[in-house]
Design a protein around this motif. Structure first.
Motif, PDB file in Angstrom:
ATOM      1  N   THR A 222       0.713  -1.178   0.112  1.00  0.00           N
ATOM      2  CA  THR A 222       0.125  -0.087  -0.122  1.00  0.00           C
ATOM      3  C   THR A 222       0.921   1.116  -0.030  1.00  0.00           C
ATOM      4  O   THR A 222       0.680   2.044  -0.766  1.00  0.00           O
ATOM      5  N   VAL A 223       1.920   1.246   0.905  1.00  0.00           N
ATOM      6  CA  VAL A 223       2.859   2.468   0.984  1.00  0.00           C
ATOM      7  C   VAL A 223       3.620   2.640  -0.623  1.00  0.00           C
ATOM      8  O   VAL A 223       3.780   3.864  -0.834  1.00  0.00           O
ATOM      9  N   GLU A 224       3.884   1.665  -1.084  1.00  0.00           N
ATOM     10  CA  GLU A 224       4.725   1.577  -2.632  1.00  0.00           C
ATOM     11  C   GLU A 224       3.644   2.140  -3.399  1.00  0.00           C
ATOM     12  O   GLU A 224       3.924   3.043  -4.103  1.00  0.00           O
ATOM     13  N   ALA A 225       2.534   1.936  -3.195  1.00  0.00           N
ATOM     14  CA  ALA A 225       1.431   2.203  -4.353  1.00  0.00           C
ATOM     15  C   ALA A 225       1.155   3.575  -4.360  1.00  0.00           C
ATOM     16  O   ALA A 225       1.023   4.653  -5.170  1.00  0.00           O
ATOM     17  N   ALA A 226       1.034   4.122  -2.883  1.00  0.00           N
ATOM     18  CA  ALA A 226       0.796   5.621  -2.813  1.00  0.00           C
ATOM     19  C   ALA A 226       2.021   6.481  -3.101  1.00  0.00           C
ATOM     20  O   ALA A 226       1.733   7.487  -3.544  1.00  0.00           O
ATOM     21  N   ALA A 227       3.175   5.791  -2.711  1.00  0.00           N
ATOM     22  CA  ALA A 227       4.475   6.687  -3.140  1.00  0.00           C
ATOM     23  C   ALA A 227       4.554   6.824  -4.869  1.00  0.00           C
ATOM     24  O   ALA A 227       4.717   7.878  -5.176  1.00  0.00           O
ATOM     25  N   GLU A 228       4.081   5.919  -5.408  1.00  0.00           N
ATOM     26  CA  GLU A 228       3.949   5.652  -7.128  1.00  0.00           C
ATOM     27  C   GLU A 228       2.860   6.803  -7.601  1.00  0.00           C
ATOM     28  O   GLU A 228       3.394   7.513  -8.313  1.00  0.00           O
TER      29      GLU A 228
END
Length: 258
Positions: A52-58
Motif C-alpha cells: 500500500t505504501v509503495e502504491a501511494a508513493a508511486e
C-alpha cells in the motif's frame, strides 16, 4: 497564489489482512491526494502495509498512519477503555511500522489519523487525544494529527503537533455535529456525496439527519474505501470538485506552520 478554493481528499487504505481483502485501494488512489495506511491493529499486515505504501508513493500521494485500538475482530470500531500509557505505546508502535515501510519506499509519513472508535474517543476525550498526539510528536513533531474538530485542540497543541480537522461527505452527521457511524458501510448515491463535498468546501457546512446546519471548516475531506461503490463515489466527487474550480492538493500544502 491561486485564488481558487483548495481541498485535500483523503482515503483510508491498506485495510486488508492476509487473504481477506477490503476496499479498492489502487482505483481510489487515482482520485485522492492523501491516504492513511492501516498499521495492523484494526486491519493490515506487513505485506499489505508495504504494498500500500509503495502504491501511494508511486501515485505521489501524502502518506499517513491510520492508528487504531487493538481490535482486529471488531475492525477497530468497538470502544475500549485503554490506559493512556498503553495507548501511547500502541500508537508509537503503529507509527513506527508504517514509517519504516515509507522510508524503504523512498517516501515519508506526514500525518497520523486515528481509526474508528479511537477517532471518536480522541476527538472528544482530552486524555486520549493527548496520548495519540504525544506518540505523534515523539515520532516526528512535524507530523499532522487529524481529528473530527478542534474540541481537543489545546491538548494537542501542548505536544507541539499541528491539528487538522476533517469533513466526511459520505457519513451522516447528527444534530450535535457528531458522525453517525455505520457497522457496515452503506452504498451512497455518488451525486449526493459529491454535492455534500462541494457544500463543505464552498459553504463550510453540511446538513444533519435532522435538517440542522452543521459547520464544517476543514482542510481535508475523507472518502471511505469500504463502500460497495466507493470508486464511483470518489470519481464523482473528484469530477464535481474539478468542474467547480476546486483544486485537490495534498493536505500539508494547505497547512501553515510556524
Amino acid at each position: 497564489m491561486s485564488s481558487r478554493p483548495r481541498i485535500d481528499l483523503n482515503c483510508d487504505v491498506g485495510e486488508s489482512f492476509g487473504r481477506w481483502q477490503l476496499g479498492h485501494d489502487l482505483d481510489l488512489m487515482r482520485y485522492v491526494s492523501s491516504v492513511s495506511v492501516a498499521a495492523g491493529f484494526h486491519a493490515g499486515d506487513p505485506s499489505t502495509i508495504r504494498a500500500t505504501v509503495e502504491a501511494a508513493a508511486e501515485h505521489g500521494l501524502q502518506i499517513g498512519v491510520h492508528v487504531a485500538l487493538p481490535d482486529l475482530l471488531g475492525f477497530g470500531r468497538r470502544i475500549m477503555r485503554i490506559d493512556p500509557r498503553d495507548l501511547l505505546d500502541y500508537c508509537t508502535y503503529q507509527i513506527g511500522a508504517v514509517t519504516a515501510f515509507a522510508q524503504a519506499a523512498g517516501a515519508r509519513v506526514q500525518h497520523v489519523k486515528p481509526h474508528g472508535a479511537l477517532y471518536v474517543m480522541a476527538s472528544r476525550e482530552a486524555e486520549i487525544a493527548h496520548a495519540v498526539a504525544l506518540a505523534t510528536a515523539r515520532a516526528d513533531p512535524d507530523l499532522t494529527l487529524l481529528l473530527l474538530d478542534d474540541t481537543c485542540a489545546e491538548t494537542v497543541a501542548e505536544t507541539g503537533v499541528q491539528l487538522a480537522t476533517e469533513g466526511f461527505p459520505d457519513l451522516h452527521y447528527d444534530d450535535d455535529g457528531q458522525l453517525v457511524l455505520e457497522r457496515t458501510k452503506a452504498e451512497w448515491v455518488p451525486e449526493d456525496v459529491a454535492g455534500r463535498a462541494l457544500d463543505m468546501v464552498l459553504n463550510h457546512g453540511v446538513t444533519s439527519l435532522g435538517g440542522r446546519r452543521i459547520p464544517v471548516s476543514a482542510p481535508t475531506l475523507c472518502l471511505h474505501g469500504d463502500a460497495p461503490n466507493a470508486v464511483s463515489v470518489a470519481r464523482r466527487v473528484r469530477r464535481t470538485l474539478d468542474d467547480n474550480g476546486v483544486d485537490v492538493v495534498p493536505l500539508n500544502t494547505l497547512l501553515s506552520r510556524s
